[in-house]
Design a protein around this motif. Structure first.
Motif, PDB file in Angstrom:
ATOM      1  N   VAL A 453      74.859  24.832  55.520  1.00 23.25           N
ATOM      2  CA  VAL A 453      75.628  25.649  54.569  1.00 23.25           C
ATOM      3  C   VAL A 453      77.116  25.611  54.904  1.00 23.25           C
ATOM      4  O   VAL A 453      77.968  25.446  54.017  1.00 23.25           O
ATOM      5  CB  VAL A 453      75.116  27.107  54.574  1.00 23.25           C
ATOM      6  N   GLY A 454      77.455  25.728  56.187  1.00 24.88           N
ATOM      7  CA  GLY A 454      78.859  25.671  56.590  1.00 24.88           C
ATOM      8  C   GLY A 454      79.493  24.334  56.249  1.00 24.88           C
ATOM      9  O   GLY A 454      80.623  24.277  55.731  1.00 24.88           O
ATOM     10  N   ALA A 455      78.776  23.235  56.519  1.00 28.22           N
ATOM     11  CA  ALA A 455      79.302  21.908  56.208  1.00 28.22           C
ATOM     12  C   ALA A 455      79.448  21.718  54.704  1.00 28.22           C
ATOM     13  O   ALA A 455      80.435  21.143  54.226  1.00 28.22           O
ATOM     14  CB  ALA A 455      78.382  20.840  56.795  1.00 28.22           C
ATOM     15  N   ALA A 456      78.477  22.208  53.934  1.00 24.00           N
ATOM     16  CA  ALA A 456      78.542  22.068  52.478  1.00 24.00           C
ATOM     17  C   ALA A 456      79.745  22.809  51.900  1.00 24.00           C
ATOM     18  O   ALA A 456      80.403  22.316  50.972  1.00 24.00           O
ATOM     19  CB  ALA A 456      77.247  22.585  51.847  1.00 24.00           C
ATOM     20  N   MET A 457      80.061  23.965  52.458  1.00 24.28           N
ATOM     21  CA  MET A 457      81.219  24.721  51.972  1.00 24.28           C
ATOM     22  C   MET A 457      82.510  23.962  52.234  1.00 24.28           C
ATOM     23  O   MET A 457      83.393  23.890  51.375  1.00 24.28           O
ATOM     24  CB  MET A 457      81.255  26.095  52.640  1.00 24.28           C
ATOM     25  N   LEU A 458      82.634  23.381  53.422  1.00 24.17           N
ATOM     26  CA  LEU A 458      83.851  22.617  53.715  1.00 24.17           C
ATOM     27  C   LEU A 458      83.945  21.389  52.818  1.00 24.17           C
ATOM     28  O   LEU A 458      85.027  21.068  52.307  1.00 24.17           O
ATOM     29  CB  LEU A 458      83.876  22.194  55.184  1.00 24.17           C
ATOM     30  N   ILE A 459      82.822  20.691  52.603  1.00 25.27           N
ATOM     31  CA  ILE A 459      82.834  19.513  51.745  1.00 25.27           C
ATOM     32  C   ILE A 459      83.198  19.903  50.313  1.00 25.27           C
ATOM     33  O   ILE A 459      83.977  19.214  49.639  1.00 25.27           O
ATOM     34  CB  ILE A 459      81.456  18.811  51.790  1.00 25.27           C
ATOM     35  N   PHE A 460      82.670  21.034  49.844  1.00 29.70           N
ATOM     36  CA  PHE A 460      82.951  21.472  48.478  1.00 29.70           C
ATOM     37  C   PHE A 460      84.436  21.755  48.273  1.00 29.70           C
ATOM     38  O   PHE A 460      85.017  21.377  47.246  1.00 29.70           O
ATOM     39  CB  PHE A 460      82.134  22.725  48.161  1.00 29.70           C
ATOM     40  N   PHE A 461      85.062  22.398  49.253  1.00 24.08           N
ATOM     41  CA  PHE A 461      86.457  22.820  49.088  1.00 24.08           C
ATOM     42  C   PHE A 461      87.478  21.811  49.620  1.00 24.08           C
ATOM     43  O   PHE A 461      88.637  21.839  49.201  1.00 24.08           O
ATOM     44  CB  PHE A 461      86.687  24.166  49.791  1.00 24.08           C
ATOM     45  N   ARG A 462      87.063  20.902  50.520  1.00 21.65           N
ATOM     46  CA  ARG A 462      88.053  20.065  51.198  1.00 21.65           C
ATOM     47  C   ARG A 462      87.766  18.562  51.154  1.00 21.65           C
ATOM     48  O   ARG A 462      88.558  17.788  51.683  1.00 21.65           O
ATOM     49  CB  ARG A 462      88.177  20.496  52.669  1.00 21.65           C
ATOM     50  N   ALA A 463      86.665  18.131  50.542  1.00 28.34           N
ATOM     51  CA  ALA A 463      86.361  16.696  50.509  1.00 28.34           C
ATOM     52  C   ALA A 463      86.485  16.175  49.082  1.00 28.34           C
ATOM     53  O   ALA A 463      85.676  16.511  48.220  1.00 28.34           O
ATOM     54  CB  ALA A 463      84.946  16.443  51.041  1.00 28.34           C
ATOM     55  N   PRO A 464      87.478  15.352  48.780  1.00 26.70           N
ATOM     56  CA  PRO A 464      87.638  14.832  47.414  1.00 26.70           C
ATOM     57  C   PRO A 464      86.625  13.741  47.106  1.00 26.70           C
ATOM     58  O   PRO A 464      86.040  13.136  48.002  1.00 26.70           O
ATOM     59  CB  PRO A 464      89.058  14.251  47.435  1.00 26.70           C
ATOM     60  N   GLU A 465      86.412  13.519  45.817  1.00 29.86           N
ATOM     61  CA  GLU A 465      85.558  12.409  45.382  1.00 29.86           C
ATOM     62  C   GLU A 465      86.266  11.087  45.686  1.00 29.86           C
ATOM     63  O   GLU A 465      87.493  10.984  45.570  1.00 29.86           O
ATOM     64  CB  GLU A 465      85.276  12.524  43.879  1.00 29.86           C
TER      65      GLU A 465
END
Length: 516
Positions: A453-465
């Protein structure tokens, strides 16, 4: 991945040519397959090997019995030392690649796998558990080198429209290796008192085949031109890989990278870690590696026997359930190969991670309600669902994504750091999981829920397509996510100071078009 623009002429071959297919299959199934085999091979004969450890130390030290805690510790070391070797290999992969070049490096490391296979195969003859552990260390180093060398080689020999699919071949071969090891580990095959040394020793066979076949495959054109300044060799390799005489556009792209490389110094690991501009993409890359390993995938494979035993699955049935999970892993990775270049990276990561979080909660509930027979099947289903979700997202994408978000000058150091984190976290998990499981029981999987869950939140907010995005667009997305106004992550603040190669795109391409 390379920084080549997506503007190559249609007259160039864009499909799976003969030599591209041969090279990709040889690199994947000669190297990545062996790495996967070493992951999966140790699980099925666990009880037999543990009995061998017990008998060996009783005979050596004239003991009447070796304690259960000691045997568990020895087994943890047998599993974990493989991952420790991976840490060493991943950290050295960049140095080996720069020293020998892509092709020669891949050929040279096959010697390690062959030596490791021989050591493991001779364990019972020499009556030495230490020889098995040393063999596992050697093949672990090989695995770390494979993870650093093979994905980059696959990316650099592929046309732009096949890079996602070709990059996934590394993960596909790895999962096939795991499955083959699980099948051969059945008691009807080599999972016996007399067969397990052969089972472990077979790890060297794919490397032996690769040692003879891979020298026939073409080298990376990028490596030939950028490292060796061999323009004639690079052109001949591209013509062979594309099955086309006209490869001028790709050669122009590689020359531009060579010009840029001359003007921008390649970053060391220390410089990468100290770079404020590259900090966010590095954090995203590292978190993806942590999520991949700490989501629990290798805990499931390394300790699947214990998990299914906890779920009250009959002992004789467990090996076949394990083989079933391996087959599902391969099937889903096969499905992912064409999806990688059709769907975005973010959806293939985030949706499966959401399902994994819910799935592990369901697994915890099932394992705590095993008084009901139906819950045993729920537990098995939860493990299978986790493997399906992992194969779609967290399995292949972290390897691909890291190479897509860094430019040529930072890519080597970034891959080294991310692969080191990957294997380090795997080592920590392999060493600690059996003890955490003993202390927490089924609730251990709630730790994985928090991590995912923590990793998914960072990816959602900070990892661009990154799918079909230029490197410059990706850099600007990272800059926007940081809330800063720099034009790009690691480009100079003053546009006049930018390398001329970025200001002079090829004919027909947009300025700054360096698609990944």
């Amino acid at each position: 991945m390379t920084d080549e623009p997506l503007h190559q002429a249609d007259k160039q071959a864009k499909g799976w040519t003969l030599w591209l297919t041969i090279s990709a299959i040889t690199a994947s199934f000669g190297c990545s397959f062996a790495f996967g085999y070493n992951i999966g091979v140790i699980n099925s004969p666990q009880l037999i090997i543990t009995r061998f450890y017990n008998a060996s130390y009783i005979a050596r030290y004239n003991q009447t019995k070796v304690s259960e805690d000691t045997l568990e510790l020895l087994w943890s070391w047998t599993v974990s030392i493989f991952v420790a070797g991976g840490m060493l290999g991943s950290f050295a992969s960049g140095l080996v690649s720069n020293w020998l070049g892509r092709k020669r490096a891949i050929i040279a490391i096959q010697i390690l796998e062959i030596i490791g296979g021989i050591m493991m195969g001779l364990t019972k003859v020499c009556y030495s558990p230490e020889l098995l552990m040393c063999g596992r260390l050697v093949v672990g180093i090989y695995g770390g080198l494979v993870c650093g060398l093979v994905p980059i080689y696959l990316a650099e020999i592929s046309p732009k429209n096949l890079r996602g699919a070709t990059g996934t071949l590394h993960q596909l071969a790895l999962t096939v290796g795991i499955l083959v090891a699980q099948v051969l580990g059945l008691k009807e095959v080599l999972g016996t008192e007399g067969g397990w040394p052969v089972l472990l020793g077979l790890a060297g066979l794919p490397a032996l085949l690769a040692l003879f076949i891979f020298p026939l495959c073409p080298d990376s054109p990028n490596s030939l031109l950028l490292k060796n300044n061999d323009e004639k060799g690079a052109r001949e390799v591209l013509q062979k890989l594309r099955n086309a005489d006209d490869v001028d556009d790709e050669m122009d792209d590689i020359r531009k990278m060579a010009n840029q490389q001359d003007k921008v110094q390649t970053l060391s690991v220390k410089e990468l870690l100290c770079s404020a501009d590259l900090r966010l993409p590095l954090v995203v890359g590292v978190v993806m590696q942590l999520a991949q390993q700490l989501s629990g995938i290798n805990a499931v494979f390394f300790y699947s026997r214990e998990i299914f035993t906890t779920a009250n699955i009959p002992t004789d049935t467990i090996p076949y359930v394990i083989v079933g999970t391996g087959a599902i892993n391969v099937l889903m990775t096969l499905i992912t190969v064409p999806m990688m270049d059709r769907s975005g990276r973010r959806p293939l990561l985030l949706w499966p991670m959401l399902v994994i979080s819910i799935d592990f909660i369901l697994l915890v509930i099932a394992l705590n309600m095993l008084v009901y027979q139906a819950m045993s099947y729920v537990a098995i289903g939860a493990v299978i669902l986790f493997i399906v979700c992992f194969a779609v997202g967290l399995g292949p994408i972290p390897f691909i994504y890291v190479a897509e978000i860094f430019s040529q000058e930072a890519r080597g150091a970034a891959v080294t750091v991310c692969m080191f984190v990957n294997h380090s976290s795997n080592f920590v998990l392999a060493m600690s999981f059996p003890f955490i499981q003993k202390a927490m029981g089924a609730y251990t999987f709630l730790i994985f829920v928090v991590i995912v869950v923590g990793a998914a939140m960072l990816i959602f907010f900070r990892a661009p397509e990154t799918k079909n995005r230029t490197l410059k667009e990706i850099e600007m997305d990272f800059d926007r996510m940081r809330g800063r106004r720099q034009k790009a992550l690691h480009l100079p603040d003053n546009p006049d100071d930018m390398p001329t190669t970025r200001l002079m795109p090829a004919e027909g391409a947009r300025e700054g078009d360096t698609r990944v």
